[in-house]
Design an enzyme around this catalytic site. Structure first.
Site, mmCIF file in Angstrom:
data_model
loop_
_atom_site.group_PDB
_atom_site.id
_atom_site.type_symbol
_atom_site.label_atom_id
_atom_site.label_comp_id
_atom_site.label_asym_id
_atom_site.label_seq_id
_atom_site.Cartn_x
_atom_site.Cartn_y
_atom_site.Cartn_z
ATOM 1 N N THR A 148 0.789 -1.359 -0.018
ATOM 2 C CA THR A 148 -0.099 -0.157 0.024
ATOM 3 C C THR A 148 1.059 1.255 -0.157
ATOM 4 O O THR A 148 1.925 1.301 0.752
ATOM 5 C CB THR A 148 -1.082 0.006 1.346
ATOM 6 O OG1 THR A 148 -1.574 -1.210 1.276
ATOM 7 C CG2 THR A 148 -1.868 0.941 1.389
ATOM 8 N N GLY A 187 2.895 -3.160 8.345
ATOM 9 C CA GLY A 187 3.310 -3.580 9.597
ATOM 10 C C GLY A 187 4.803 -3.755 10.078
ATOM 11 O O GLY A 187 5.416 -4.563 9.137
ATOM 12 N N GLU A 432 -6.089 -5.873 3.939
ATOM 13 C CA GLU A 432 -6.118 -7.082 2.978
ATOM 14 C C GLU A 432 -7.400 -6.848 2.301
ATOM 15 O O GLU A 432 -7.900 -7.819 1.645
ATOM 16 C CB GLU A 432 -6.382 -8.192 3.830
ATOM 17 C CG GLU A 432 -5.136 -8.834 4.587
ATOM 18 C CD GLU A 432 -4.037 -9.021 3.544
ATOM 19 O OE1 GLU A 432 -4.143 -9.285 2.229
ATOM 20 O OE2 GLU A 432 -2.845 -8.868 3.999
HETATM 21 C C1 LIG Z 1 -2.241 -8.886 9.308
HETATM 22 C C2 LIG Z 1 -2.612 -8.197 7.990
HETATM 23 C C3 LIG Z 1 -2.012 -7.032 7.701
HETATM 24 C C4 LIG Z 1 -2.619 -6.215 6.551
HETATM 25 C C5 LIG Z 1 -1.867 -6.496 5.363
HETATM 26 C C6 LIG Z 1 -2.177 -5.695 4.065
HETATM 27 O O1 LIG Z 1 -3.196 -4.921 4.284
HETATM 28 S S1 LIG Z 1 -1.325 -5.975 2.739
HETATM 29 C C7 LIG Z 1 -2.167 -4.864 1.361
HETATM 30 C C8 LIG Z 1 -3.562 -5.687 0.925
HETATM 31 N N1 LIG Z 1 -4.124 -4.724 -0.180
HETATM 32 C C9 LIG Z 1 -5.245 -5.472 -0.732
HETATM 33 O O2 LIG Z 1 -6.025 -6.282 -0.270
HETATM 34 C C10 LIG Z 1 -5.501 -4.620 -1.703
HETATM 35 C C11 LIG Z 1 -6.953 -4.828 -2.339
HETATM 36 N N2 LIG Z 1 -6.947 -4.860 -3.740
HETATM 37 C C12 LIG Z 1 -7.029 -5.926 -4.734
HETATM 38 O O3 LIG Z 1 -6.855 -6.981 -4.233
HETATM 39 C C13 LIG Z 1 -7.060 -5.611 -6.044
HETATM 40 O O4 LIG Z 1 -6.666 -4.141 -6.570
HETATM 41 C C14 LIG Z 1 -8.382 -5.789 -6.642
HETATM 42 C C15 LIG Z 1 -8.969 -7.275 -6.287
HETATM 43 C C16 LIG Z 1 -9.525 -4.951 -5.960
HETATM 44 C C17 LIG Z 1 -8.440 -5.516 -8.134
HETATM 45 O O5 LIG Z 1 -7.435 -5.932 -8.805
HETATM 46 P P1 LIG Z 1 -7.306 -5.734 -10.643
HETATM 47 O O6 LIG Z 1 -7.842 -4.481 -10.831
HETATM 48 O O7 LIG Z 1 -6.079 -6.155 -10.487
HETATM 49 O O8 LIG Z 1 -8.562 -6.898 -10.803
HETATM 50 P P2 LIG Z 1 -9.837 -6.526 -11.582
HETATM 51 O O9 LIG Z 1 -10.739 -6.307 -10.484
HETATM 52 O O10 LIG Z 1 -9.814 -6.022 -12.669
HETATM 53 O O11 LIG Z 1 -10.260 -8.282 -11.735
HETATM 54 C C18 LIG Z 1 -9.503 -8.967 -12.821
HETATM 55 C C19 LIG Z 1 -9.337 -10.454 -12.532
HETATM 56 O O12 LIG Z 1 -8.716 -10.713 -11.604
HETATM 57 C C20 LIG Z 1 -9.260 -11.796 -10.658
HETATM 58 N N3 LIG Z 1 -8.560 -11.440 -9.183
HETATM 59 C C21 LIG Z 1 -8.496 -10.179 -8.467
HETATM 60 N N4 LIG Z 1 -7.877 -10.619 -7.247
HETATM 61 C C22 LIG Z 1 -7.523 -11.775 -7.333
HETATM 62 C C23 LIG Z 1 -6.966 -12.704 -6.460
HETATM 63 N N5 LIG Z 1 -6.124 -12.223 -5.251
HETATM 64 N N6 LIG Z 1 -6.813 -14.000 -6.828
HETATM 65 C C24 LIG Z 1 -7.119 -14.302 -8.008
HETATM 66 N N7 LIG Z 1 -7.933 -13.693 -8.801
HETATM 67 C C25 LIG Z 1 -7.929 -12.431 -8.464
HETATM 68 C C26 LIG Z 1 -10.763 -11.143 -10.526
HETATM 69 O O13 LIG Z 1 -11.750 -11.939 -9.976
HETATM 70 C C27 LIG Z 1 -10.897 -10.789 -12.082
HETATM 71 O O14 LIG Z 1 -11.071 -11.973 -12.778
HETATM 72 P P3 LIG Z 1 -12.072 -12.237 -13.961
HETATM 73 O O15 LIG Z 1 -13.386 -11.843 -13.600
HETATM 74 O O16 LIG Z 1 -11.303 -11.130 -15.036
HETATM 75 O O17 LIG Z 1 -11.958 -13.504 -14.437
HETATM 76 C C1 LIG Z 2 -4.083 -1.669 10.543
HETATM 77 C C2 LIG Z 2 -3.577 -1.830 9.148
HETATM 78 C C3 LIG Z 2 -2.519 -2.560 8.569
HETATM 79 C C4 LIG Z 2 -2.167 -2.628 7.379
HETATM 80 N N1 LIG Z 2 -1.264 -3.393 7.016
HETATM 81 C C5 LIG Z 2 -0.653 -3.526 5.835
HETATM 82 C C6 LIG Z 2 0.441 -4.011 5.588
HETATM 83 O O1 LIG Z 2 1.313 -4.800 6.231
HETATM 84 N N2 LIG Z 2 0.927 -3.709 4.181
HETATM 85 C C7 LIG Z 2 0.372 -3.195 3.079
HETATM 86 O O2 LIG Z 2 0.674 -3.095 2.112
HETATM 87 N N3 LIG Z 2 -0.774 -2.458 3.469
HETATM 88 C C8 LIG Z 2 -1.231 -2.585 4.846
HETATM 89 N N4 LIG Z 2 -2.439 -1.817 5.088
HETATM 90 C C9 LIG Z 2 -3.313 -1.189 4.247
HETATM 91 C C10 LIG Z 2 -4.638 -1.833 3.610
HETATM 92 O O3 LIG Z 2 -4.291 -2.822 2.916
HETATM 93 C C11 LIG Z 2 -5.297 -0.464 2.877
HETATM 94 O O4 LIG Z 2 -5.372 0.518 3.996
HETATM 95 C C12 LIG Z 2 -6.749 -1.228 2.221
HETATM 96 O O5 LIG Z 2 -6.099 -2.115 1.149
HETATM 97 C C13 LIG Z 2 -7.385 -0.096 1.824
HETATM 98 O O6 LIG Z 2 -6.671 0.973 1.006
HETATM 99 P P1 LIG Z 2 -6.905 2.639 1.072
HETATM 100 O O7 LIG Z 2 -6.586 2.672 2.514
HETATM 101 O O8 LIG Z 2 -5.987 3.134 0.255
HETATM 102 O O9 LIG Z 2 -8.065 2.791 1.232
HETATM 103 P P2 LIG Z 2 -8.998 3.327 -0.433
HETATM 104 O O10 LIG Z 2 -8.602 2.425 -1.486
HETATM 105 O O11 LIG Z 2 -8.585 4.869 -0.600
HETATM 106 O O12 LIG Z 2 -10.534 3.019 0.096
HETATM 107 C C14 LIG Z 2 -11.360 4.132 0.558
HETATM 108 C C15 LIG Z 2 -12.832 3.613 0.685
HETATM 109 O O13 LIG Z 2 -13.279 3.794 -0.775
HETATM 110 C C16 LIG Z 2 -13.901 2.711 -1.170
HETATM 111 N N5 LIG Z 2 -13.315 2.529 -2.375
HETATM 112 C C17 LIG Z 2 -12.269 2.271 -3.205
HETATM 113 N N6 LIG Z 2 -12.182 1.815 -4.380
HETATM 114 C C18 LIG Z 2 -13.359 1.428 -4.658
HETATM 115 C C19 LIG Z 2 -14.141 0.790 -5.668
HETATM 116 N N7 LIG Z 2 -13.657 0.378 -7.030
HETATM 117 N N8 LIG Z 2 -15.524 0.567 -5.658
HETATM 118 C C20 LIG Z 2 -16.124 1.027 -4.568
HETATM 119 N N9 LIG Z 2 -15.666 1.708 -3.501
HETATM 120 C C21 LIG Z 2 -14.429 1.860 -3.531
HETATM 121 C C22 LIG Z 2 -13.482 1.466 -0.100
HETATM 122 O O14 LIG Z 2 -14.285 0.741 0.062
HETATM 123 C C23 LIG Z 2 -13.064 2.303 1.058
HETATM 124 O O15 LIG Z 2 -14.186 2.585 1.627
HETATM 125 C C24 LIG Z 2 -2.791 -1.775 6.223
HETATM 126 C C25 LIG Z 2 -3.969 -1.040 6.782
HETATM 127 C C26 LIG Z 2 -4.284 -0.991 8.051
HETATM 128 C C27 LIG Z 2 -5.475 -0.082 8.582
#
Ligand SMILES: CCC/C=C/C(=O)SCCNC(=O)CCNC(=O)[C@H](O)C(C)(C)COP(=O)([O-])OP(=O)([O-])OC[C@H]1O[C@@H](n2cnc3c(N)ncnc32)[C@H](O)[C@@H]1OP(=O)([O-])[O-]
Ligand SMILES: Cc1cc2nc3c(=O)[nH]c(=O)nc-3n(C[C@H](O)[C@H](O)[C@H](O)COP(=O)(O)OP(=O)(O)OC[C@H]3O[C@@H](n4cnc5c(N)ncnc54)[C@H](O)[C@@H]3O)c2cc1C
Length: 665
Positions: A148, A187, A432
């Site tokens: 992120t 983190g 996530e």
């Molecule tokens: C303890 C934890 C601490 C925290 C850590 C963090 O937060 S770390 C940071 C965490 N950050 C986040 O979680 C970030 C969240 N954002 C995302 O994961 C991506 O940007 C997205 C999934 C929202 C869009 O992605 P995009 O614009 O590239 O994709 P699209 O919407 O154009 O779809 C295209 C195709 O891909 C498919 N597909 C998508 N994902 C997956 C997958 N995982 N696997 C398999 N397939 C997947 C989808 O179904 C579709 O299939 P179709 O219909 O074409 O057959």
């Molecule tokens: C405690 C904590 C730990 C984290 N740890 C990590 C880590 O270890 N590594 C890492 O890489 N990241 C980490 N993150 C980041 C986290 O993955 C992001 O905050 C998360 O993916 C959301 O992204 P953003 O904050 O940019 O929100 P944004 O993407 O700006 O979203 C803001 C709002 O807009 C809405 N929105 C955005 N896009 C769309 C759409 N296409 N359609 C409709 N609504 C939409 C969302 O639903 C949300 O309510 C952490 C976050 C937190 C809070």
């Protein structure tokens, strides 16, 4: 139970415990996945409880720096102990060791084992694994997952950090070209880690090939100073997670060897030629699929803790008009509405608990195929892990908050342990993948399933109920409201909602709207479809687990709890589809009867989770139920009580009372 009983047990709790209609211990074995696991978990809990190194005053009275420092010490001590005990290779043992040693402290090295190591496992070539994985597993290096950025979290493809290949030196140049490209949130990134998997746009031979992963050293391995070009630090206090240094990272043309690109799925050759090894580029997102599946279990565990506290408290807290003169005031748990609030949380907890197990098994079944490039079941796994992550963390946060409110004013005190449980679970709604965005991913998959059903194609097991035509509504009137019948109704509801939204979507397409525009037009309703689909999955997992219980008494109580879960879903989702008033009334009556039936088992159902006091960290949820004395003792530890007269009296209040101006002070 492994609870250290410090006081005589409150007779009101003893009385409730005696009402259990089933052997609680046996249900604990089921929840733990077998007696062997329960015994192992208890051994670990005892080891930690006896270790004075893990003892300290409540962290709630410490500053953030003190909390962080203590958390680093404990997190590393845990690793040392695990090594000494030869438990490092046992994921079950090490998981429980960490949980019980740091029950309410998010670990500063948590990202190392939750995301850094799994990313190395899933994204490295075999050769790279040899080089880095063992070092990471041995904790010779400590890493995080830096994806992120300030400007982009959800829209992963919009990430701005660049990794530009320079064939002359055979290095990648990692760079943050804008302020919005600064990594934000990872983190442990701020102060703890010395390595990170950095997600960046790969550029080679003048072309951008999209997001890829790179292993970047951030800090010197002996001095821990940040390396030239690396600017990193802590992002400051948050709503919770005070013990972890979520960080920022700016990379100023930092050079890393070519071999530090994680090359399992794609490669840049020494001359800069880009080669993609697998056709599905979403394999880069693999670690997120894994962690999302873990979040469902975290949510269930969070509810189990909050519900244990709130149910025990509801047994010992008296509040209200006595039923007759001289009678004691009623206990909170005697109120049907309180029973409803708590027992529906307990039902959600069991449902998510069992669903998380099924999802975990699915992940581990599919993952070996995915690693070999066979991705047939990846769309189903992604859709389920995304949707269940959202439903699980939404429900988790809502149920924990409900349990907190069920404890009245004490629920707002940190002494209850509940604010911290809430603040630990709530961020999972955002990280996530933000929950609404995750539901849209599941919705997108479901729309495609309807399309495939129309073409007569076979669907994955959890999607198999999806047809291209409606099915008749199961009748809720007449016979008994069995769990199977209710589940059938929820299946019908999910399909009906989906077909309606898909029909709407198709009409937009027929009007020649672009796919993305038609998707946006139905997106609000699609998130409800995704929820309904996931709830169906939870209900199915719950019912299957209830039926699998060999002991008929356990089978009986789990089936009743499952019925409560399902009925509550039918009633709360009645507005999504047509449900007659008489059907609705029958369901409401059935809920009331179930509350009466389940009430004697309320304590047994939460105590089956077998959570020791050390884990709950709650003055009002303790095993012995001696709430009031403990509350007073806890408050006495507040640093504000170190002296009778606080220094602010001399500095300000005395001056104010004497009519002197405070502005000059
Ligand atoms: C303890 C934890 C601490 C925290 C850590 C963090 O937060 S770390 C940071 C965490 N950050 C986040 O979680 C970030 C969240 N954002 C995302 O994961 C991506 O940007 C997205 C999934 C929202 C869009 O992605 P995009 O614009 O590239 O994709 P699209 O919407 O154009 O779809 C295209 C195709 O891909 C498919 N597909 C998508 N994902 C997956 C997958 N995982 N696997 C398999 N397939 C997947 C989808 O179904 C579709 O299939 P179709 O219909 O074409 O057959
Ligand atoms: C405690 C904590 C730990 C984290 N740890 C990590 C880590 O270890 N590594 C890492 O890489 N990241 C980490 N993150 C980041 C986290 O993955 C992001 O905050 C998360 O993916 C959301 O992204 P953003 O904050 O940019 O929100 P944004 O993407 O700006 O979203 C803001 C709002 O807009 C809405 N929105 C955005 N896009 C769309 C759409 N296409 N359609 C409709 N609504 C939409 C969302 O639903 C949300 O309510 C952490 C976050 C937190 C809070």
């Amino acid at each position: 139970m492994t609870n250290p009983v410090v006081q005589k047990v409150n007779p009101m709790l003893t009385e409730e415990r005696a009402k259990a209609s089933f052997p609680v211990e046996e249900l604990t074995y089921i929840l733990d996945g077998g007696k062997f696991n329960t015994e192992k978990r208890r051994e670990i809990e005892e080891l930690v409880t006896k270790d004075p190194n893990f003892e300290h005053p409540p962290i709630q009275f410490m500053t953030r720096e003190q909390q962080y420092s203590l958390a680093v010490k404990k997190a590393l001590l845990v690793q040392q102990r695990l090594k000494e005990l030869d438990m490092l290779d046992d994921p079950y043992a090490s998981y429980f060791f960490r949980r019980i040693a740091m029950p309410r402290e998010v670990s500063p090295i948590g990202l190392h084992w939750v995301m850094f190591v799994p990313t190395l496992m899933g994204q490295c070539s075999d050769e790279q694994r040899e080089r880095w994985l063992q070092r990471a597993l041995n904790y010779e290096i400590i890493g995080t997952y830096a994806q992120t950025e300030m400007g982009h979290g959800t829209f992963l493809r919009g990430i701005e950090t660049t990794a530009t290949y320079d064939p002359s030196s055979q290095q990648f140049v990692l760079h943050s070209p804008t302020t919005t490209s600064i990594k934000w949130w990872p983190g442990g990134l701020g102060k703890t880690c010395n390595y990170a998997v950095v997600v960046a746009q790969l550029h080679t031979q003048g072309r951008c090939h999209g997001v890829h992963m790179f292993l970047v050293q951030l800090r010197d391995e002996s001095t821990h100073r940040s390396l030239p070009g690396v600017v990193c630090g802590d992002i400051g206090p948050k709503m919770g997670y005070h013990t972890i240094d979520n960080g920022f990272l700016q990379l100023n043309s930092v050079r890393i060897p070519r071999e530090n690109m994680l090359m399992r799925n794609a490669e840049v050759q020494p001359d800069g030629t880009y080669i993609r090894r697998v056709s599905n580029e979403k394999l880069t997102y693999g670690t997120m699929v894994f962690v999302r599946s873990l979040i469902v279990s975290d949510a269930a565990r969070g509810i189990s803790e909050a519900a244990t506290i709130a149910v025990r408290y509801a047994c010992v807290r008296r509040q209200g008009e006595p039923s007759s003169p001289g009678a004691p005031e009623p206990r909170l748990l005697d109120y049907p509405v309180h029973q409803y609030r708590l027992l529906t949380c307990v039902a959600n907890c069991y449902g998510l608990w069992f669903a998380s197990e099924v999802l975990r098994d699915l992940y581990f079944t599919v993952q070996p195929d995915v690693l070999e490039g066979r991705t047939e079941r990846l769309p189903e796994t992604h859709a389920l892990s995304a949707g269940l992550k959202a439903v699980g963390s939404n429900r988790g946060a809502a149920c924990v908050e409900e349990c907190r409110r069920c404890c009245g004013g004490f629920g707002f005190s940190e002494a209850s342990g509940l604010p911290k449980i809430y603040n630990d679970i709530n961020p999972a709604c955002t990280y996530e993948g933000e929950n609404t965005v995750m539901l849209l991913q599941t919705g997108r998959h479901l729309l495609k399933c309807v399309e495939r059903a129309r073409r007569g194609e076979q669907l994955a097991p959890s999607d198999a109920y999806i047809r291209s035509r409606p099915t008749p509504q199961p009748k809720l009137a007449g016979g008994p409201l069995t769990a199977d019948l209710l589940l059938g109704w929820l299946r019908w509801r999910s399909l009906s909602m989906l077909l309606e939204v898909s029909g709407r979507f198709n009409s937009f397409i027929e009007q020649r709207q672009a796919w993305a525009d038609a998707f946006q037009a139905v997106s609000r309703r699609l998130t409800r479809c995704a929820e309904a689909h996931c709830i169906l999955y939870v209900g199915q997992a719950f019912l299957d687990s209830a039926k699998a219980a060999e002991n008929p008494k356990i089978c009986g109580v789990l089936t009743s709890l499952c019925r409560l879960f399902l009925l509550n879903e039918v009633v709360s989702g009645a507005g999504d589809v047509q449900l007659s008033r008489s059907d609705l009334a029958r369901c409401q009556d059935a809920i009331d009867s179930l509350l009466t039936e389940l009430r004697p088992n309320a304590v047994a159902l939460v105590e089956a989770f077998d959570l020791p006091d050390r884990m709950l960290c709650s003055v009002i949820g303790r095993y012995d139920g001696q709430v009031y004395e403990a509350m007073l003792q806890w408050a006495r530890q507040s640093p504000l009580n170190a002296t009778d007269v606080h220094e602010s009296y001399e500095l300000y209040t005395r001056q104010f009372l004497a009519g002197r101006s405070l502005a000059k002070l």
